[in-house]
Write a protein that holds these residues in place. Structure first.
Motif, PDB file in Angstrom:
ATOM      1  N   ASP A   1       1.268  11.802 -13.563  1.00 34.80           N
ATOM      2  CA  ASP A   1       1.356  11.151 -14.870  1.00 34.80           C
ATOM      3  C   ASP A   1       0.588   9.832 -14.920  1.00 34.80           C
ATOM      4  O   ASP A   1       0.394   9.270 -15.998  1.00 34.80           O
ATOM      5  CB  ASP A   1       2.821  10.885 -15.241  1.00 34.80           C
ATOM      6  N   SER A   2       0.171   9.343 -13.768  1.00 36.71           N
ATOM      7  CA  SER A   2      -0.493   8.033 -13.717  1.00 36.71           C
ATOM      8  C   SER A   2      -1.987   8.139 -13.438  1.00 36.71           C
ATOM      9  O   SER A   2      -2.646   7.130 -13.194  1.00 36.71           O
ATOM     10  CB  SER A   2       0.164   7.170 -12.631  1.00 36.71           C
ATOM     11  N   GLN A   3      -2.519   9.341 -13.499  1.00 35.23           N
ATOM     12  CA  GLN A   3      -3.914   9.526 -13.110  1.00 35.23           C
ATOM     13  C   GLN A   3      -4.896   8.827 -14.044  1.00 35.23           C
ATOM     14  O   GLN A   3      -6.021   8.530 -13.640  1.00 35.23           O
ATOM     15  CB  GLN A   3      -4.238  11.014 -13.025  1.00 35.23           C
ATOM     16  N   HIS A   4      -4.462   8.544 -15.272  1.00 33.89           N
ATOM     17  CA  HIS A   4      -5.391   7.910 -16.215  1.00 33.89           C
ATOM     18  C   HIS A   4      -5.820   6.519 -15.757  1.00 33.89           C
ATOM     19  O   HIS A   4      -6.893   6.055 -16.129  1.00 33.89           O
ATOM     20  CB  HIS A   4      -4.773   7.837 -17.615  1.00 33.89           C
ATOM     21  N   CYS A   5      -4.979   5.859 -14.949  1.00 34.00           N
ATOM     22  CA  CYS A   5      -5.341   4.510 -14.486  1.00 34.00           C
ATOM     23  C   CYS A   5      -5.286   4.398 -12.966  1.00 34.00           C
ATOM     24  O   CYS A   5      -5.011   3.318 -12.434  1.00 34.00           O
ATOM     25  CB  CYS A   5      -4.459   3.450 -15.146  1.00 34.00           C
ATOM     26  N   ASP A   6      -5.547   5.510 -12.269  1.00 33.67           N
ATOM     27  CA  ASP A   6      -5.496   5.444 -10.803  1.00 33.67           C
ATOM     28  C   ASP A   6      -6.631   4.607 -10.222  1.00 33.67           C
ATOM     29  O   ASP A   6      -6.624   4.272  -9.041  1.00 33.67           O
ATOM     30  CB  ASP A   6      -5.451   6.834 -10.176  1.00 33.67           C
TER      31      ASP A   6
ATOM     32  N   LEU B   1       0.815  -1.213   0.000  1.00 34.05           N
ATOM     33  CA  LEU B   1       0.000   0.000   0.000  1.00 34.05           C
ATOM     34  C   LEU B   1       0.853   1.269   0.000  1.00 34.05           C
ATOM     35  O   LEU B   1       0.411   2.317  -0.477  1.00 34.05           O
ATOM     36  CB  LEU B   1      -0.951  -0.006   1.195  1.00 34.05           C
ATOM     37  N   THR B   2       2.066   1.183   0.527  1.00 27.33           N
ATOM     38  CA  THR B   2       2.979   2.328   0.453  1.00 27.33           C
ATOM     39  C   THR B   2       3.308   2.653  -0.990  1.00 27.33           C
ATOM     40  O   THR B   2       3.365   3.829  -1.388  1.00 27.33           O
ATOM     41  CB  THR B   2       4.264   2.034   1.246  1.00 27.33           C
ATOM     42  N   TRP B   3       3.516   1.618  -1.797  1.00 27.79           N
ATOM     43  CA  TRP B   3       3.774   1.846  -3.219  1.00 27.79           C
ATOM     44  C   TRP B   3       2.549   2.427  -3.906  1.00 27.79           C
ATOM     45  O   TRP B   3       2.670   3.334  -4.758  1.00 27.79           O
ATOM     46  CB  TRP B   3       4.185   0.544  -3.898  1.00 27.79           C
ATOM     47  N   ALA B   4       1.375   1.932  -3.554  1.00 26.10           N
ATOM     48  CA  ALA B   4       0.152   2.474  -4.147  1.00 26.10           C
ATOM     49  C   ALA B   4       0.007   3.961  -3.836  1.00 26.10           C
ATOM     50  O   ALA B   4      -0.348   4.764  -4.702  1.00 26.10           O
ATOM     51  CB  ALA B   4      -1.064   1.697  -3.637  1.00 26.10           C
ATOM     52  N   ALA B   5       0.307   4.344  -2.591  1.00 23.52           N
ATOM     53  CA  ALA B   5       0.231   5.754  -2.201  1.00 23.52           C
ATOM     54  C   ALA B   5       1.237   6.592  -2.980  1.00 23.52           C
ATOM     55  O   ALA B   5       0.946   7.713  -3.418  1.00 23.52           O
ATOM     56  CB  ALA B   5       0.474   5.889  -0.701  1.00 23.52           C
ATOM     57  N   LEU B   6       2.439   6.045  -3.167  1.00 22.06           N
ATOM     58  CA  LEU B   6       3.477   6.763  -3.923  1.00 22.06           C
ATOM     59  C   LEU B   6       3.022   7.003  -5.360  1.00 22.06           C
ATOM     60  O   LEU B   6       3.177   8.102  -5.903  1.00 22.06           O
ATOM     61  CB  LEU B   6       4.774   5.954  -3.901  1.00 22.06           C
ATOM     62  N   HIS B   7       2.440   5.983  -5.974  1.00 19.71           N
ATOM     63  CA  HIS B   7       1.982   6.118  -7.358  1.00 19.71           C
ATOM     64  C   HIS B   7       0.774   7.053  -7.477  1.00 19.71           C
ATOM     65  O   HIS B   7       0.639   7.770  -8.474  1.00 19.71           O
ATOM     66  CB  HIS B   7       1.623   4.743  -7.925  1.00 19.71           C
TER      67      HIS B   7
END
Length: 229
Positions: free
Chosen positions: A46-51, A35-41
């Motif tokens: 630039d990744s909002q299209h597939c958040d 979940l830490t990685w998920a929060a970082l992403h």
């Protein structure tokens, strides 16, 4: 099924929470890595299209831990498998907005983990070497937990097949609940290692939770140097 059977089921579930909470909390702690990685992403514009995938990873983690707390182990593992799949799908689709549009338009099926991992190996030069180093310093029992998660999902894990004839029989005993904690650890650490293997930043830019985990795993070695970060 009768109302009385459902009421018995609800009563049994409620009665299991106190005994299962310590195991559920251990699972919640293990999930900190993924979940830490998920929060970082999620913080990456630039990744909002597939958040949606990241939000789904959060949701399935909450679902998995909650189901374990009430003793529904098999559904908990199914949710954990969804968490694993969504986490890996994000690593592919963040780089492929056109392909992601095909998924959201229901023209394409989302990739399975094998396809996503192959992409990471092919296009992130540091991936294989870094992942191999992480595997050599793993805490998890299994190098890749997906076989276990899929075995439960597809019914090939013989001991996970339910023989319930009434709702309350779906609730597992405390020994089975405790045994599931290791599966959560395996999944979260594996997801974290995959993220780290294709991480484009340096040691300083890593979240503290990830650095703390690596420091413990590498013991007397310097993880930053070992992983070329």
């Amino acid at each position: 099924m009768t109302q009385k059977q459902y009421e018995s089921f609800a009563a049994m579930v409620s009665g299991q929470v106190k005994a299962n909470t310590p195991s559920a909390n251990k699972c919640k702690h293990h999930m900190t890595l993924s979940l830490t990685w998920a929060a970082l992403h999620l913080a990456d514009s630039d990744s909002q299209h597939c958040d949606l995938l990241l939000k789904g990873a959060y949701g399935t983690a909450v679902e998995a831990v909650s189901l374990l707390a009430i003793g529904l182990v098999r559904p908990a593992i199914l949710s954990l498998r969804a968490h694993y799949e969504l986490s890996l799908q994000f690593l592919y689709y963040k780089d492929h907005p056109v392909e992601w549009r095909g998924v959201t338009d229901f023209r394409n099926q989302p990739n399975l983990p094998g396809v996503n991992k192959k992409y990471l190996k092919d296009f992130y030069p540091e991936f294989e070497k870094r992942f191999k180093t992480l595997v050599a310093h793993r805490n998890r029992r299994n190098e890749d937990c997906y076989a276990v998660l899929s075995g439960v999902a597809h019914g090939t894990a013989i001991h996970s097949i339910t023989s319930a004839t009434a709702p309350e029989e779906l609730v597992e005993d405390i020994t089975t609940v405790r045994a599931a904690v290791n599966v959560f650890q395996d999944a979260a650490e594996h997801i974290s290692d995959i993220n780290l293997s294709c991480f484009q930043g340096n040691w300083i830019s890593l979240p503290e939770a990830i650095k703390d985990d690596l420091t413990k795993r590498f013991k007397d070695k310097q993880p930053a140097a070992e992983l070329d970060l």
